[in-house]
Design an enzyme around this catalytic site. Structure first.
Site, short mmCIF file in Angstrom:
data_model
loop_
_atom_site.label_atom_id
_atom_site.label_comp_id
_atom_site.label_asym_id
_atom_site.label_seq_id
_atom_site.Cartn_x
_atom_site.Cartn_y
_atom_site.Cartn_z
N THR A 110 0.83 -1.21 0.00
CA THR A 110 0.00 0.00 0.00
C THR A 110 0.86 1.26 0.00
O THR A 110 2.00 1.23 0.49
CB THR A 110 -0.89 -0.01 1.26
OG1 THR A 110 -1.46 1.28 1.45
CG2 THR A 110 -0.10 -0.34 2.52
N ASP A 111 0.29 2.35 -0.48
CA ASP A 111 1.01 3.63 -0.43
C ASP A 111 1.07 4.18 1.01
O ASP A 111 1.80 5.12 1.29
CB ASP A 111 0.38 4.67 -1.37
CG ASP A 111 -1.08 4.99 -1.05
OD1 ASP A 111 -1.65 4.36 -0.13
OD2 ASP A 111 -1.64 5.87 -1.73
N GLU A 112 0.28 3.56 1.91
CA GLU A 112 0.23 4.09 3.28
C GLU A 112 1.56 3.91 4.02
O GLU A 112 1.80 4.57 5.02
CB GLU A 112 -0.94 3.45 4.05
CG GLU A 112 -2.25 3.69 3.31
CD GLU A 112 -3.50 3.32 4.10
OE1 GLU A 112 -3.45 3.31 5.32
OE2 GLU A 112 -4.53 3.07 3.44
N TYR B 116 -1.60 -0.52 10.93
CA TYR B 116 -1.75 -1.20 9.62
C TYR B 116 -0.56 -0.89 8.72
O TYR B 116 0.10 -1.80 8.20
CB TYR B 116 -3.06 -0.76 8.94
CG TYR B 116 -3.12 -1.10 7.46
CD1 TYR B 116 -3.12 -2.41 7.02
CD2 TYR B 116 -3.16 -0.08 6.49
CE1 TYR B 116 -3.16 -2.72 5.66
CE2 TYR B 116 -3.22 -0.38 5.13
CZ TYR B 116 -3.21 -1.70 4.72
OH TYR B 116 -3.24 -2.01 3.38
N LYS C 61 2.46 -3.30 7.19
CA LYS C 61 2.73 -3.47 5.75
C LYS C 61 4.17 -3.04 5.43
O LYS C 61 4.84 -3.66 4.61
CB LYS C 61 1.74 -2.67 4.91
CG LYS C 61 0.30 -3.17 4.94
CD LYS C 61 0.10 -4.57 4.37
CE LYS C 61 0.27 -4.65 2.87
NZ LYS C 61 -0.12 -6.01 2.35
P1 NAD Z 1 -9.43 -7.60 2.23
O1 NAD Z 1 -9.43 -7.31 3.71
O2 NAD Z 1 -10.66 -7.36 1.44
O3 NAD Z 1 -9.03 -9.14 2.01
C1 NAD Z 1 -8.00 -9.77 2.71
C2 NAD Z 1 -8.10 -11.26 2.45
O4 NAD Z 1 -7.02 -11.90 3.16
C3 NAD Z 1 -9.40 -11.89 2.95
O5 NAD Z 1 -9.91 -12.76 1.98
C4 NAD Z 1 -8.97 -12.64 4.20
O6 NAD Z 1 -9.77 -13.80 4.46
C5 NAD Z 1 -7.53 -13.02 3.85
N1 NAD Z 1 -6.72 -13.24 5.05
C6 NAD Z 1 -6.59 -12.42 6.13
N2 NAD Z 1 -5.77 -12.97 7.04
C7 NAD Z 1 -5.35 -14.16 6.51
C8 NAD Z 1 -4.48 -15.17 6.97
N3 NAD Z 1 -3.87 -15.10 8.18
N4 NAD Z 1 -4.26 -16.24 6.17
C9 NAD Z 1 -4.87 -16.34 4.96
N5 NAD Z 1 -5.72 -15.41 4.49
C10 NAD Z 1 -5.96 -14.34 5.26
O7 NAD Z 1 -8.18 -6.80 1.68
P2 NAD Z 1 -8.02 -6.01 0.29
O8 NAD Z 1 -8.56 -4.64 0.46
O9 NAD Z 1 -8.49 -6.87 -0.82
O10 NAD Z 1 -6.43 -5.88 0.22
C11 NAD Z 1 -5.63 -6.92 -0.35
C12 NAD Z 1 -4.17 -6.54 -0.26
O11 NAD Z 1 -3.96 -5.33 -0.98
C13 NAD Z 1 -3.67 -6.29 1.16
O12 NAD Z 1 -2.38 -6.80 1.27
C14 NAD Z 1 -3.68 -4.78 1.28
O13 NAD Z 1 -2.70 -4.35 2.21
C15 NAD Z 1 -3.33 -4.37 -0.13
N6 NAD Z 1 -3.85 -3.05 -0.56
C16 NAD Z 1 -5.17 -2.73 -0.39
C17 NAD Z 1 -5.63 -1.49 -0.85
C18 NAD Z 1 -7.09 -1.13 -0.75
O14 NAD Z 1 -7.46 -0.01 -1.11
N7 NAD Z 1 -7.98 -2.01 -0.29
C19 NAD Z 1 -4.75 -0.59 -1.47
C20 NAD Z 1 -3.41 -0.97 -1.60
C21 NAD Z 1 -2.97 -2.21 -1.16
P1 TYD Z 2 -10.65 3.87 4.41
O1 TYD Z 2 -11.63 3.42 3.37
O2 TYD Z 2 -10.72 3.25 5.78
O3 TYD Z 2 -9.20 3.69 3.76
P2 TYD Z 2 -7.75 4.21 4.31
O4 TYD Z 2 -7.89 4.67 5.71
O5 TYD Z 2 -6.94 2.96 4.22
O6 TYD Z 2 -7.34 5.29 3.37
O7 TYD Z 2 -10.81 5.42 4.60
C1 TYD Z 2 -10.64 6.34 3.51
C2 TYD Z 2 -10.72 7.72 4.07
O8 TYD Z 2 -12.05 7.96 4.53
C3 TYD Z 2 -9.82 7.99 5.27
O9 TYD Z 2 -9.34 9.33 5.20
C4 TYD Z 2 -10.73 7.81 6.47
C5 TYD Z 2 -12.07 8.31 5.93
N1 TYD Z 2 -13.27 7.69 6.50
C6 TYD Z 2 -14.32 8.50 6.99
O10 TYD Z 2 -14.24 9.73 6.98
N2 TYD Z 2 -15.43 7.87 7.48
C7 TYD Z 2 -15.55 6.52 7.53
O11 TYD Z 2 -16.59 6.01 8.02
C8 TYD Z 2 -14.48 5.71 7.03
C9 TYD Z 2 -14.57 4.20 7.06
C10 TYD Z 2 -13.36 6.34 6.52
#
Ligand code: NAD
Ligand code: TYD
Length: 352
Positions: free
Chosen positions: A134-136, A159, A163
């Site tokens: 993630t970019d975070e 988080y 990462k």
């Molecule tokens: P998500 O929470 O929707 O899915 C995570 C998946 O991992 C789930 O299916 C869960 O069952 C599985 N999981 C969790 N713990 C596990 C374990 N111990 N063993 C096996 N499986 C396990 O997450 P997402 O939003 O799809 O993100 C996927 C990846 O992409 C993550 O690594 C996240 O850090 C990265 N990412 C997410 C975003 C975003 O915007 N959602 C952006 C950049 C990077």
């Molecule tokens: P989120 O979807 O949790 O992603 P991330 O924190 O990983 O960027 O949140 C996106 C942005 O929205 C973040 O600045 C937090 C804000 N946010 C709210 O203002 N209200 C909410 O209920 C949630 C879940 C997030």
């Protein structure tokens, strides 16, 4: 059946993972083994359309279970790992950081150890370990500037710290053991099958239900949004063409403050739901801020465009409309994931 390659995709039952699994399955010569523990965020309903594909296998395995992970390498002899499994929600990481250390750090190192053990005898020939991050990890930007591949790490939430730690382990295994790794750091994704604890699906859910729309702090926090199917294409591109040891920043060139984004979503949904213009925006409620809330994320995605030829293809207008339509057309998915019924669905469909 003979396949040209076998990939372990971890976290394939989650949001980005399910789109990634679907993307790789398009190639009938690629066998995809979806490795997922099915936590609250993992849902096999996300993959019903491909569950019976001849090149798809599901394994319910926790990536921190070293014996189970070693068994997967032994049984499937994978050519590559595409690692997405993670605890992914910042607010949960504030409440329970250890769950994030467990899966994101220990789980990643468990996979790395298994890959080195299984692949080192052949000198890692033709092998690849891809960590999706993630970019975070880069921390927060002020009003100006962008994250790039050379930005130093400065994570602010449990988080992002977990990462960042896993990214460092992946790099270290490249340097120390010669494991052919590749990494990417992506901005916020949105699209179908997104668990409704994250901003966009939570707001869609609450707009439908006419519940308050909680905006943290003043809502002037900025995120760079990318359509999840574009991220899945980028993941395939980096897996296929990324250079070993390299990192790629992935983003949508699409910055929105949370407040502007929620206003846009309200306007789109008022129209789709046949409500009066401005009706849903009245649900906006300012609530207590998230501790350590990062002000702004924005990605400079020019390296992946220049070197690998990937760029986002879906405009925000189109992506948001497709996302809203998907949630409106799949109310039972939302009801299931919010009730936990999908765990029972799994027991019914997949256990003997
Ligand atoms: P998500 O929470 O929707 O899915 C995570 C998946 O991992 C789930 O299916 C869960 O069952 C599985 N999981 C969790 N713990 C596990 C374990 N111990 N063993 C096996 N499986 C396990 O997450 P997402 O939003 O799809 O993100 C996927 C990846 O992409 C993550 O690594 C996240 O850090 C990265 N990412 C997410 C975003 C975003 O915007 N959602 C952006 C950049 C990077
Ligand atoms: P989120 O979807 O949790 O992603 P991330 O924190 O990983 O960027 O949140 C996106 C942005 O929205 C973040 O600045 C937090 C804000 N946010 C709210 O203002 N209200 C909410 O209920 C949630 C879940 C997030």
């Amino acid at each position: 059946m003979n396949f040209r390659e076998t990939l372990l995709i971890t976290g394939g039952a989650g949001f980005i993972g399910s789109h990634t699994v679907r993307r790789f399955l398009r190639n009938p010569q690629t066998r995809v083994v979806n490795v997922d523990a099915l936590t609250y965020a993992g849902n096999l309903e996300n993959l019903v359309d491909v569950a019976h594909a001849p090149n798809y296998v599901f394994e319910r395995v926790d990536i921190t279970d070293a014996a189970a992970v070693a068994r997967l390498f032994d049984q499937y002899r994978p050519d590559g790992v595409v690692h997405l499994a993670a605890e992914s929600h910042v607010d949960r990481s504030i409440a329970d950081p250890m769950a994030f250390v467990r899966t994101n750090v220990i789980g990643t190192v468990t996979l790395l150890n298994a890959a080195v053990a299984a692949w080192k005898a052949d000198g890692f020939a033709g092998k690849r370990f891809y960590h999706i991050s993630t970019d975070e990890v880069f921390g927060a930007l002020c009003a100006e500037g962008f994250f790039t591949e050379t930005t130093s790490y400065s994570p602010n939430s449990p988080y992002s710290a977990s990462k960042a730690a896993s990214d460092h382990f992946v790099r270290a295994y490249h340097e120390t053991y010669g494991l052919p790794v590749v990494l990417s750091n992506c901005s916020n994704n949105y699209g179908s099958h997104h668990f409704p604890e994250k901003l966009i699906p939570l707001m869609i859910h609450n707009i439908v239900e006419k519940k308050p729309l909680p905006i943290y702090g003043d809502g002037q926090y900025t995120r760079d949004w990318l359509f999840v199917e574009d991220h899945a294409t980028a993941i395939e591109t980096v897996y296929r063409s990324g250079a070993p040891g390299e990192t790629y920043c992935i983003g949508g060139w699409n910055e929105w403050t949370n407040l502007d984004l929620v206003h846009l979503l309200c306007a789109v949904m008022d129209e789709k739901l046949g409500r009066a213009a401005g009706e849903s925006a009245q649900l906006i409620t300012f609530v207590k801020d998230r501790p350590g809330h990062d002000k702004r994320y924005a990605i400079d995605a020019s390296k992946i465009e220049r070197e690998l030829g990937w760029k986002p293809s879906v405009t925000f207008e189109e992506g948001l409309a497709r996302t809203v339509d998907w949630y409106l057309n799949n109310p039972e998915w939302l009801a299931n994931v919010t009730s936990g019924a999908y765990q029972q669905y799994y027991e019914k469909q997949y256990l003997p």
